[in-house]
Write a protein that holds these residues in place. Structure first.
Motif, short mmCIF file in Angstrom:
data_model
loop_
_atom_site.label_atom_id
_atom_site.label_comp_id
_atom_site.label_asym_id
_atom_site.label_seq_id
_atom_site.Cartn_x
_atom_site.Cartn_y
_atom_site.Cartn_z
N TYR A 21 0.78 -1.19 -0.06
CA TYR A 21 -0.05 -0.07 0.08
C TYR A 21 0.79 1.20 -0.02
O TYR A 21 1.87 1.26 0.79
N ASP A 22 0.53 2.07 -0.85
CA ASP A 22 1.23 3.47 -0.95
C ASP A 22 0.37 4.40 -0.27
O ASP A 22 -1.02 4.79 -0.83
N SER B 78 -0.70 -1.97 -4.55
CA SER B 78 -0.13 -2.58 -5.71
C SER B 78 -0.53 -3.44 -6.31
O SER B 78 -1.71 -4.14 -5.91
N SER B 79 -0.08 -3.97 -7.55
CA SER B 79 -0.41 -5.15 -8.35
C SER B 79 -0.38 -6.39 -7.49
O SER B 79 -1.18 -7.54 -7.67
N VAL B 80 0.33 -6.53 -6.25
CA VAL B 80 0.74 -7.79 -5.73
C VAL B 80 -0.64 -7.92 -5.11
O VAL B 80 -1.07 -9.30 -4.70
N PRO C 174 -3.06 -8.19 5.30
CA PRO C 174 -3.69 -7.28 6.28
C PRO C 174 -4.99 -6.48 5.83
O PRO C 174 -4.92 -5.22 5.79
N LEU C 175 -5.98 -7.27 5.58
CA LEU C 175 -7.34 -6.76 4.98
C LEU C 175 -7.88 -5.72 5.88
O LEU C 175 -8.27 -4.86 5.55
N TYR C 176 -7.81 -5.96 7.26
CA TYR C 176 -8.57 -5.04 7.94
C TYR C 176 -7.93 -3.68 7.89
O TYR C 176 -8.41 -2.77 7.98
N ASP C 177 -6.48 -3.76 7.93
CA ASP C 177 -6.06 -2.38 8.10
C ASP C 177 -5.90 -1.76 6.50
O ASP C 177 -5.99 -0.37 6.55
N ILE C 178 -6.07 -2.55 5.51
CA ILE C 178 -6.24 -1.67 4.19
C ILE C 178 -7.57 -1.05 4.10
O ILE C 178 -7.73 0.01 3.62
N LEU C 179 -8.68 -1.85 4.89
CA LEU C 179 -9.87 -1.11 4.84
C LEU C 179 -9.90 0.09 5.70
O LEU C 179 -10.61 1.00 5.34
N ARG C 180 -9.16 0.00 6.72
CA ARG C 180 -9.18 1.35 7.62
C ARG C 180 -8.55 2.10 6.74
O ARG C 180 -9.06 3.47 6.81
#
Length: 573
Positions: free
Chosen positions: A102-103, A110-112, A309-315
């Motif tokens: 994540y940037d 990212s594509s990852v 880390p799906l939860y943190d991405i959502l936050r």
């Protein structure tokens, strides 16, 4: 009456695999799935709400100074500044766990991350086919089979207690509905006695199945399409896929249960039985391969949730330190499905039992009409004695028709009928033609009554096909389906003879009734010389004619009843 050709996948498994075979199968599968018994989401993974004031109190002096100046020189409120500082901390934690995913400056993934989503989709593919075949009826069978596998003592209690014979003495005039209600109430009593642990097992399987379906049918393409349409090369703004990510997180957050081996096994077996060439024992080898792939799929699902880390991405995508999910509602469907399965099954059992009882009484009446003689099945048109097992619908009605023609019609009543044919003078020419048609037609039918048996004999067309099927190396289930088609052809030939016989006997009965009791001008009139046939023995002749008419009428009633009962019983299979 025999007919098991239409049994369900559940019945086939229970009939064709012994309890020991099913137990051994479950033990092997349990070992194969031992490493996948842990739930995807455990309580330790539960996200804790962030208290912004508490977090702020833990800031360093330098961090608090920065917060002070940002409040002073930006339009943000104090809470918004604190939350932004916490979001930066979340980002740094995410980046340390999964660098480059994540940037923060552009808010893009990212594509990852897209590759992780693709891998997740690949992991759930093993479940796509069986779940797509899981109709409501299959779901009902599924949970009945899970009980059979995981709670065999409960399954056996149901089978031992819900037996129609136990309730016959309690029946009034309600018939089938009343008997079915007795059986179902007995089932409900057993269901009520399930322990909390047993109910919990079934609820967990029901919950896992529902959540797994949500994961399999999750709209993965929504994420893929957002990446494809993004202006950030190879990246995607997290905010643009926030909705599908929220849905995905809700699914994972609800996966706090594991799949039991009985569920996985039953899911693949029952849905694989749709294949006509699948033999239950051959299926076990295929099942092992499915379970190996299932184990890999479950591992892939768990690895995605643990590593991404799906939860943190959502936050970060929402800009909120606290986000909440609506859990997937699931877990109690098993009760409705199990009740529906057994309600239909017990209703069918009640119907089959009452049909069988009525049929047995009709057979006794048939024997009585034939002066106590046992019904003898036609040569080769009978269930046993063939190279492949077959079930024939009209075995015993054909036996009765044969006995009626050979014994009653040809030997016992033929003399009176023949005298009537020779000496009787009908008022109506049509009645004379009717009588001749019935009399001669029954004689001709007696000559051709063996046609279905000839078809199934070793030298007959059907018999040769049965021998060919017996030597076929294809799966047992496919051989049985081929043999069933041969049996259907034999039944069709028998049915044609039976309906022809019933029409002729009915016609004969109508003519005789008209002769004895007909009214002038009616469809079936009497004879002009009825009072003279037999001369001085006319009174004895009329008495015998009355007995003959009664026997023919009773034969018609019995044959009609047997045909109808056999066809109704076959439809309940």
């Amino acid at each position: 009456m025999h007919s098991e050709q239409g049994t369900s996948g559940f019945d086939r498994l229970v009939l064709e695999l012994s309890r020991e075979e099913r137990h051994d199968m479950l033990v092997r599968l349990t070992k194969m799935l031992e490493g996948e018994s842990e739930p995807v989401h455990v309580m330790d993974d539960e996200p804790h709400p962030v208290n912004l004031e508490s977090e702020y109190s833990g800031f360093s002096f330098f961090q608090k100074i920065i917060v002070f100046f940002r409040i002073l020189f930006t339009p943000l409120t104090r809470i918004e500044v604190i939350e932004d500082a916490i979001m930066r901390q979340i980002y740094h934690e995410l980046d340390s766990v999964y660098p480059g995913l994540y940037d923060y400056s552009s808010g893009t993934l990212s594509s990852v991350f897209l590759e992780e989503i693709k891998n997740l989709r690949k992991s759930v593919q093993i479940f796509m086919l069986p779940l797509s075949r899981l109709t409501i009826q299959k779901k009902e069978e599924l949970f009945a089979f899970i009980v059979n596998q995981d709670l065999p003592h409960i399954d056996q209690r149901i089978r031992d207690a819900c037996v129609p014979e136990k309730f016959v003495s309690e029946l009034d005039e309600g018939g089938e509905k009343e008997l079915a209600r007795y059986l179902y109430n007995q089932f409900e009593d057993i269901l009520f006695e399930l322990t909390p642990e047993e109910k919990g097992k079934l609820a967990q399987d029901s919950r896992f199945l529902q959540i797994l379906s949500e994961l399999v049918y999750f709209p993965y393409d929504k994420i893929k399409n957002k990446y494809a349409g993004s202006s950030h090369e190879g990246r995607c703004p997290a905010s643009e896929i926030r909705d599908p990510l929220t849905q995905l997180m809700s699914i994972f957050h609800s996966m706090n249960c594991s799949a039991s081996p009985a569920l996985i096994e039953s899911l693949f077996i029952l849905t694989r039985l749709e294949q006509e060439d699948t033999d239950p024992r051959v299926l076990l080898d295929e099942l092992k391969r499915d379970i190996a792939r299932t184990s890999e799929g479950l591992r892939g699902i768990r690895n995605f949730y643990r590593s991404v880390p799906l939860y943190d991405i959502l936050r970060l995508a929402s800009g909120k330190a606290n986000i909440f999910f609506k859990p997937v509602s699931a877990g109690e469907e098993w009760l409705t499905l199990l009740r529906s399965f057994w309600k239909q099954k017990l209703k069918k059992e009640a119907r089959r039992f009452l049909l069988s009882r009525e049929y047995d009484m009709t057979i006794e009446q048939a024997k009585l009409l034939l002066e106590g003689k046992d019904l003898k099945p036609l040569s080769h048109y009978q269930t046993g004695g063939h190279p492949v097992s077959i079930n024939l619908v009209h075995e015993w009605s054909m036996a009765f028709l044969s006995g009626f023609l050979d014994f009653l019609f040809s030997l016992k009543i033929n003399m009176i009928l023949k005298q009537l044919l020779i000496d009787g003078e009908f008022y109506k020419e049509q009645n004379s033609e009717d009588y001749s048609e019935a009399y001669n037609g029954l004689h001709l039918l007696a000559e051709n009554i063996g046609e279905p048996g000839d078809f199934l004999s070793p030298s007959g067309e059907g018999g040769k096909l049965l021998f060919s099927i017996a030597s076929d190396v294809s799966a047992k289930n496919l051989r049985q389906k081929k043999a069933a088609k041969i049996a259907d052809e034999a039944d069709m030939r028998a049915r044609r003879l039976l309906h022809n016989g019933l029409e002729l006997i009915t016609l004969l009965s109508s003519v005789l009734e008209g002769i004895l009791h007909g009214e002038k001008g009616g469809r079936f009139d009497t004879l002009s010389n009825l009072g003279y046939i037999g001369g001085r023995n006319n009174e004895a002749f009329l008495k015998e004619l009355g007995d003959v008419s009664q026997a023919v009428t009773e034969g018609r009633r019995i044959l009609e009843s047997m045909i109808a009962l056999e066809e109704q019983y076959a439809r309940t299979a």
